[in-house]
Design an enzyme around this catalytic site. Sequence first.
Site, PDB file in Angstrom:
ATOM      1  CE  LYS A 194      -1.884   2.930   2.712  1.00 49.57           C
ATOM      2  NZ  LYS A 194      -1.896   4.124   1.841  1.00 49.57           N
ATOM      3  CB  SER A 248       4.285   9.844  10.869  1.00 49.08           C
ATOM      4  OG  SER A 248       3.035   9.210  10.974  1.00 49.08           O
ATOM      5  CD  GLU A 250      -0.625  11.436  14.633  1.00 45.32           C
ATOM      6  OE1 GLU A 250       0.059  12.219  13.934  1.00 45.32           O
ATOM      7  OE2 GLU A 250      -1.854  11.514  14.772  1.00 45.32           O
ATOM      8  CD  GLU A 269      13.164   0.824   9.306  1.00 41.49           C
ATOM      9  OE1 GLU A 269      13.817   1.814   9.661  1.00 41.49           O
ATOM     10  OE2 GLU A 269      13.554  -0.341   9.453  1.00 41.49           O
ATOM     11  CB  CYS A 304      13.400   9.080   7.853  1.00 41.15           C
ATOM     12  SG  CYS A 304      14.324   7.952   6.781  1.00 41.15           S
ATOM     13  CD  GLU A 404      10.494  13.144  10.898  1.00 42.01           C
ATOM     14  OE1 GLU A 404       9.335  12.759  11.140  1.00 42.01           O
ATOM     15  OE2 GLU A 404      11.339  12.431  10.342  1.00 42.01           O
TER      16      GLU A 404
HETATM   17  P1  NAD Z   1       2.390   8.638   7.471  1.00 40.30           P
HETATM   18  O1  NAD Z   1       2.647   7.905   8.722  1.00 40.30           O
HETATM   19  O2  NAD Z   1       1.377   9.698   7.462  1.00 40.30           O
HETATM   20  O3  NAD Z   1       1.960   7.624   6.299  1.00 40.30           O
HETATM   21  C1  NAD Z   1       2.755   6.510   5.959  1.00 40.30           C
HETATM   22  C2  NAD Z   1       1.861   5.444   5.376  1.00 40.30           C
HETATM   23  O4  NAD Z   1       0.953   5.003   6.375  1.00 40.30           O
HETATM   24  C3  NAD Z   1       1.007   5.920   4.200  1.00 40.30           C
HETATM   25  O5  NAD Z   1       0.927   4.883   3.247  1.00 40.30           O
HETATM   26  C4  NAD Z   1      -0.347   6.141   4.858  1.00 40.30           C
HETATM   27  O6  NAD Z   1      -1.424   6.020   3.968  1.00 40.30           O
HETATM   28  C5  NAD Z   1      -0.364   5.014   5.876  1.00 40.30           C
HETATM   29  N1  NAD Z   1      -1.302   5.181   6.984  1.00 40.30           N
HETATM   30  C6  NAD Z   1      -1.735   6.339   7.547  1.00 40.30           C
HETATM   31  N2  NAD Z   1      -2.633   6.055   8.526  1.00 40.30           N
HETATM   32  C7  NAD Z   1      -2.747   4.701   8.586  1.00 40.30           C
HETATM   33  C8  NAD Z   1      -3.501   3.809   9.398  1.00 40.30           C
HETATM   34  N3  NAD Z   1      -4.345   4.225  10.334  1.00 40.30           N
HETATM   35  N4  NAD Z   1      -3.359   2.482   9.198  1.00 40.30           N
HETATM   36  C9  NAD Z   1      -2.502   2.022   8.251  1.00 40.30           C
HETATM   37  N5  NAD Z   1      -1.788   2.814   7.445  1.00 40.30           N
HETATM   38  C10 NAD Z   1      -1.895   4.141   7.614  1.00 40.30           C
HETATM   39  O7  NAD Z   1       3.820   9.169   7.011  1.00 40.30           O
HETATM   40  P2  NAD Z   1       4.168  10.075   5.778  1.00 40.30           P
HETATM   41  O8  NAD Z   1       3.729  11.455   6.081  1.00 40.30           O
HETATM   42  O9  NAD Z   1       3.691   9.430   4.517  1.00 40.30           O
HETATM   43  O10 NAD Z   1       5.749   9.974   5.769  1.00 40.30           O
HETATM   44  C11 NAD Z   1       6.570  10.795   6.506  1.00 40.30           C
HETATM   45  C12 NAD Z   1       7.098  10.074   7.746  1.00 40.30           C
HETATM   46  O11 NAD Z   1       7.753   8.869   7.366  1.00 40.30           O
HETATM   47  C13 NAD Z   1       8.136  10.891   8.482  1.00 40.30           C
HETATM   48  O12 NAD Z   1       7.900  10.859   9.862  1.00 40.30           O
HETATM   49  C14 NAD Z   1       9.442  10.177   8.153  1.00 40.30           C
HETATM   50  O13 NAD Z   1      10.470  10.372   9.078  1.00 40.30           O
HETATM   51  C15 NAD Z   1       8.995   8.777   8.066  1.00 40.30           C
HETATM   52  N6  NAD Z   1       9.961   7.983   7.283  1.00 40.30           N
HETATM   53  C16 NAD Z   1      10.797   7.122   7.957  1.00 40.30           C
HETATM   54  C17 NAD Z   1      11.751   6.396   7.260  1.00 40.30           C
HETATM   55  C18 NAD Z   1      12.692   5.428   7.956  1.00 40.30           C
HETATM   56  O14 NAD Z   1      13.345   4.641   7.267  1.00 40.30           O
HETATM   57  N7  NAD Z   1      12.804   5.446   9.272  1.00 40.30           N
HETATM   58  C19 NAD Z   1      11.856   6.548   5.876  1.00 40.30           C
HETATM   59  C20 NAD Z   1      11.003   7.428   5.228  1.00 40.30           C
HETATM   60  C21 NAD Z   1      10.048   8.140   5.961  1.00 40.30           C
END
Ligand code: NAD
Length: 502
Positions: A194, A248, A250, A269, A304, A404
Site C-alpha cells: 500500500k 510517521s 504517530e 521505520e 527521515c 521532526e
Molecule cells: P504517514 O505515517 O502519514 O503515512 C505513511 C503510510 O501510512 C502511508 O501509506 C499512509 O497512507 C499510511 N497510513 C496512515 N494512517 C494509517 C492507518 N491508520 N493504518 C494504516 N496505514 C496508515 O507518514 P508520511 O507522512 O507518509 O511519511 C513521513 C514520515 O515517514 C516521516 O515521519 C518520516 O520520518 C517517516 N519515514 C521514515 C523512514 C525510515 O526509514 N525510518 C523513511 C522514510 C520516511
Amino acid sequence: MFIPQIDEWQSASEKTAEFLSGQHKLVIGGTERPSASGEMFQTFDPAIGKVLASVPHAGKSDVDAAVASAQSALLVWQKMAPSDRAQLLMRFADLIERDAPWISEVESLDSGKPKAHIAAVDIPLAVGALRYNAGWCTKLAGETIPVTAPDMLVYTKREPVGVVAAIVPWNFPLCQACFKIAPALAAGCTVILKPAEQTPLSALILGRLALEAGIPPGVLNVVTGEGATTGQALVEHPGIAKISFTGSEEVGKHIARTASSTLKHVSLELGGKNPNIIFSDCDDVDAAAATAAGAIFFYTGQVCSAGSRLMVDAKVFDRVVDRVVSEAKKLKMGHGLSAETTLGPLISEDQLTRVNGFVEESQQNGIEVVAGGQRGAGNLASGSFYEPTVLTGAKDDDRVVKDEVFGPVLTIQKFDTVEDLMPRANATNFGLAAGIWTRDIAKAHAAAAAIQAGTVWINTYNQFDAAVGWGGFKQSGYGKDNGREGIDKYLQTKTVWVNYAG
Ligand code: NAD
C-alpha cells in the site's frame, strides 16, 4: 488524466504520457481491476498543484480480495525452488532498470523530487534491494542442534511468516516499497503493497512489472488508498501475518496498538531528528559544511535521515554557517522534470503549512532566520515550494530542535566541549541516524559509541546500501530494512525433533 499542454509536463516521454493517460487499477491476484466501489482519489503534481491522475480507492472488500489472493499464492511461492524465486527477483530488478527513464519521470511528477535524483538514487536503491535479496533466496538455511536426549535429530527450518502488508510513505515511494517487497518475497512471503495516497503511481508500475517478470499472480498485490481506510483495513485484517511499516511516529504507534489485537509481527521505520556534528579538527571544514547542507536539503528535507540538527564546534561555527548559507543559496528550486532543478517542492500545501509553522514559531521565539524562511514566489507560487532555510540561535528545548520538521529547515547550534555535546545530541525521542566530522579517530569512535542511533556516519552522510541494515533506536522504531536483519524479520523458525531410535 494527463494534460500535455501544461508547460512543465512537455518534456515527459511518450511512455510517461501513455501511462498517465491510462486507467489506473489495483493489482490483485494477477489482474488489474478497479476498486469494488468504483471510488477513486486524485494524486497531484506538487510542483504546480495540478491533478496528475485518478487512482482507485481500495475499500475493505478489495483488501479482503488482496488478502485472499496473497494467501492462496503463498503455497505456490513457498513451493517454488529458491533458485527460481531468485531468478524472478533478478528479472523484476532488470525490468525496473529497463523502464527507469520513464519510471523516474512518473515518480518525479508524483512526488516533486528532481528526476535526476530519482535516476541517481531511488532507482539504484530499489534495483539493488531486489538483487541483494535475490541472493538470500538460496541461503536461508536452518541448523542442526545437538541435544541432551539420545537418538534425537533436532533441526530448524526458516519459514516465511506469511502474508505481509507493506505500508510505505511518500518520500521514497519506489525504493521504500522495494526495501520491503524484496526481502519479503525472497523469504517466501507474499505481499500486499500500500503506497502513500500522495504518491500511488510507482507502486502500480511495480505491480505490473512483477507480473511481467513472471512472479506468479497474487504474490505481489497493490492496493491504493488512504491510510485511515485502506491502510487501517490491512492492519486489522486477521489474514495478514506481518505489517512492515515506514512512516510517521504517530501512525507507527497506532499500527503497533491495532496490530496487537491479532498479534501480527510488526516492524516500524519511523521519524528522525538527526544530529550532524562538526568538530573543528575535521579534515576540511568547508567540505563538511557543504555536505551538511546536502544532508538537510536533499529531497527538500523530506528524508527521515535528514541531518536537521547541525551541531558545530564554536571555533568554526561562523565559517560553517556562512558555507551552509552559501550552499543553500546555490540550490535551484523548480519542477522535477527540469534538468536545472536541484530542489523540488514539498509534497503538499499541508506539508508547507506545517513547515512554515515551525519557522514562524521559531522567529517568534527570537531564533534568527539566516537564510530562506519563505514559500517560493513568482512562477513557483502555484507549487508547494519552500526556500532552503537556516536558523541559528535555537535552544535545545525549542520545538524546531526537538521535533521532526520534514522540510528544508536546518538549525545550526554551537557546542564547546565533547562532554557538553553528547547529552545534547541524544536529547531527542528519536534515534535514527547521526553524522560525525573529525579526523581524530579516537574521538570519532567514542562519539559513535555514545550516540543513540541506528546508524552513525563518520566523515560522510546519507550512505545507504541494500547490504546494510537500516532502522532506528528509541522512537524511530524497531526492525531493520535491508541487510541480513532485513530478511530475518520476514522469517520464523520451526524446530523439528526426530526420534531415530525406532
Ligand atoms: P504517514 O505515517 O502519514 O503515512 C505513511 C503510510 O501510512 C502511508 O501509506 C499512509 O497512507 C499510511 N497510513 C496512515 N494512517 C494509517 C492507518 N491508520 N493504518 C494504516 N496505514 C496508515 O507518514 P508520511 O507522512 O507518509 O511519511 C513521513 C514520515 O515517514 C516521516 O515521519 C518520516 O520520518 C517517516 N519515514 C521514515 C523512514 C525510515 O526509514 N525510518 C523513511 C522514510 C520516511
